[in-house]
Design an enzyme around this catalytic site. Sequence first.
Site, PDB file in Angstrom:
ATOM      1  N   PHE A 240       0.847  -1.194   0.000  1.00  0.00           N
ATOM      2  CA  PHE A 240       0.000   0.000   0.000  1.00  0.00           C
ATOM      3  C   PHE A 240       0.887   1.251   0.000  1.00  0.00           C
ATOM      4  O   PHE A 240       0.696   2.173   0.779  1.00  0.00           O
ATOM      5  CB  PHE A 240      -0.942   0.023   1.211  1.00  0.00           C
ATOM      6  N   ASP A 312       0.827  -0.431   5.340  1.00  0.00           N
ATOM      7  CA  ASP A 312       0.220   0.873   5.604  1.00  0.00           C
ATOM      8  C   ASP A 312      -1.044   1.008   4.763  1.00  0.00           C
ATOM      9  O   ASP A 312      -1.111   1.808   3.822  1.00  0.00           O
ATOM     10  CB  ASP A 312       1.213   1.994   5.270  1.00  0.00           C
ATOM     11  N   CYS A 352      -5.194   3.312  10.142  1.00  0.00           N
ATOM     12  CA  CYS A 352      -5.541   4.727  10.251  1.00  0.00           C
ATOM     13  C   CYS A 352      -7.033   4.926  10.503  1.00  0.00           C
ATOM     14  O   CYS A 352      -7.554   6.034  10.343  1.00  0.00           O
ATOM     15  CB  CYS A 352      -5.118   5.487   8.996  1.00  0.00           C
TER      16      CYS A 352
END
Length: 408
Positions: A240, A312, A352
């Site tokens: 990613f 990520d 996130c």
Amino acid sequence: MKQTRIFPKITVTPKAEHSILAGHPWIYYTEITAAEPYENGALVDVINQKGSYLGTGFISEHSKIRVRLISRNANDTFDEAFWERRLRYAWEYRKTVMGEDISCCRVIFGEADSFPGLTVDLFENILVTQTLSLGMEKMKPVLFPLLARILTEDGRKIDGIYERNDVAIRALEGLEQNKGFFPLAGVPLPQTTKTEITENGVRYIVDYENGQKTGFFLDQKYNRRAAAKICRGKRVLDCFTDTGSFALNAALGGAEHVHAVDISADAIHAAEENARLNGLEDRVDFETANVFDLLPQLVENARGQYDVVILDPPAFTKSRKTVNSAERGYKEINYRAMKLLPRGGYLITCSCSHFMTDELFRKMLHSAAADAQVALRQVEARQQAPDHPILWNVPETNYLKFYIFQVV
């Protein structure tokens, strides 16, 4: 002496009162028991069942979050001087916590800076904004020129303010999507929507018109630096990768080689451009691929070929309703990464999503490790950079989980 109140009164439930007194700025539509006539998007006073003042905020009749408080001080007057003080306060905080890294940072982080629904990122000479609440939308003509002036007076050259309001969530506020430059008096419009920044010594071309969010993810700044330290002399798989930030930090930090992957061909093209900008094209190669498809193939055919795997991913969930499916997605990629790594390899992993809480994320990692029949030796646990401050009384500001493990 408290000033005479001039705003319409909104009466709320004891539950809402308790939340407000605990420091949370949101009032949901189900928590309102009475309302005087008001203008949509304007300021209102919030009172409890006994008529006592609780705070003042912007009301939005299309949103489930009906009122977003901006103050609990009955003496505040919400004139230009008030907003200028608040903007200066936010900028002074960034100068303190970011130090020499101030040239690229988040200047306004919504509720954490008492600007509910407003994001402002600074990319050297460009401010990029995203406005997600009706109240902040109405305040733009005051706030944006003020912010540009404050930064200019502090020695920063501001060539423009670009609005990235091309997000569906604006519909919840009754707002249309749009993007483009906000006009500043005396400032000619930039001829391009790209700018160059430097972060951790890595140079990037930021496409703030078409890139993700505001064009670049500033919240991982120091996490990328921590990852680079781990990657020195190692073979790295960066999943990613988006525009290549973790990959390029790893390469500049001395990684032997980095293989970076993203499903977006446009992102990979931008990452390759950034690699060339830094003279790292011989240390990093890029691949357009779906990580969910690629990782099982690598486990089958390339097990042990990487010393470090970086995960990520984008937020797999943006609501509580989809947390369970998101947890399965996080577990899948982390399980595959653990299987791919040799004993002694390093897993760098993050989420996130606010709704994927740290407790859930850690639980998922435990489960993935058990299924992969490995143990995790924690190296570091980190969060977002301090220009994205976390208010303990507003859990929504606490969203980024970042871990470095050795797989043993």
